[in-house]
Motif scaffolding. Structure first.
Motif, PDB file in Angstrom:
ATOM      1  N   ASN A  52      47.834   7.380 -27.200  1.00 57.77           N
ATOM      2  CA  ASN A  52      47.669   6.970 -25.660  1.00 57.77           C
ATOM      3  C   ASN A  52      48.995   6.955 -24.941  1.00 57.77           C
ATOM      4  N   ASN A  53      49.853   6.045 -25.698  1.00 57.30           N
ATOM      5  CA  ASN A  53      50.997   5.702 -24.895  1.00 57.30           C
ATOM      6  C   ASN A  53      51.785   6.825 -24.699  1.00 57.30           C
ATOM      7  N   SER A  56      50.573   8.549 -21.483  1.00 55.45           N
ATOM      8  CA  SER A  56      50.866   7.935 -20.301  1.00 55.45           C
ATOM      9  C   SER A  56      52.411   8.410 -20.073  1.00 55.45           C
ATOM     10  N   GLU A  57      53.160   8.536 -21.198  1.00 58.10           N
ATOM     11  CA  GLU A  57      54.613   8.761 -20.876  1.00 58.10           C
ATOM     12  C   GLU A  57      54.764  10.088 -20.529  1.00 58.10           C
ATOM     13  N   ARG A  60      54.106  10.206 -16.616  1.00 57.38           N
ATOM     14  CA  ARG A  60      55.225   9.716 -15.969  1.00 57.38           C
ATOM     15  C   ARG A  60      56.376  10.482 -15.759  1.00 57.38           C
TER      16      ARG A  60
END
Length: 183
Positions: A52-53, A56-57, A60
């Protein structure tokens, strides 16, 4: 038996439930035993968080790339990290599914070598499943009689243990090589 398989543990852990006994009739895919999966569940949770991280990265970095804030190489590096996180998540999910020992085909539990509370290791045999809906029989034939047999030929088979009973059978294989006794 037509089919027989020895099922073993794929992970180490404590057996929390044994759901069948010797003689139980099982269906394909039925769970026979469950191994404590706390460690595997923690690994899946951690892998989900990393995945999940990484998602998101990537979002971004794609946004930053569109405005010129990061290079294509940096974006590609973050996408690679996402792919690795995705593969690690899938791997941990597969390992977590190994906590269930399942029957690979329908049959009868012929032997059980595990009890609830026992600690098992990968490769340790836990169950033997046999399918006796069809049977196979290996018969040694001496060299003087082999010439009268051919694959596909129907034969009658009887066994002393089943006095008076005979069965219709079909020859499915004749070995091209004799054993040491010339059978």
């Amino acid at each position: 038996p037509k089919q027989e398989v020895k099922l073993s543990a794929e992970i180490s852990g404590r057996v929390t439930k044994v759901l069948v006994d010797v003689g139980s009739i099982v269906r394909q895919g039925q769970t026979l035993a469950i191994i404590d999966g706390d460690k595997q569940n923690v690994t899946v949770t951690n892998a989900k968080a990393v995945y999940n991280n990484a998602v998101s990265e990537v979002a971004r970095f794609e946004n930053a790339y569109s405005t010129g804030g990061v290079t294509k190489q940096q974006l590609d590096q973050v996408k690679l990290q996402l792919e690795n996180a995705k593969n690690n998540l899938r791997s941990s999910q597969l390992n977590a599914s190994d906590i269930n020992i399942k029957a690979s085909f329908a049959g009868i539990v012929n032997s059980k070598t595990v009890e609830q509370g026992a600690h098992v290791s990968p490769g340790q045999e836990l169950f033997e499943i046999v399918d006796v809906t069809n049977l196979k029989l290996k018969v040694n034939v001496d060299e003087k009689n082999i010439g009268g047999l051919k694959v596909g030929q129907s034969v009658k088979v009887s066994a002393q243990a089943l006095a008076g009973k005979s069965f219709d059978a079909k020859i499915s294989f004749i070995s091209p090589k004799a054993d040491a006794s010339l059978n």
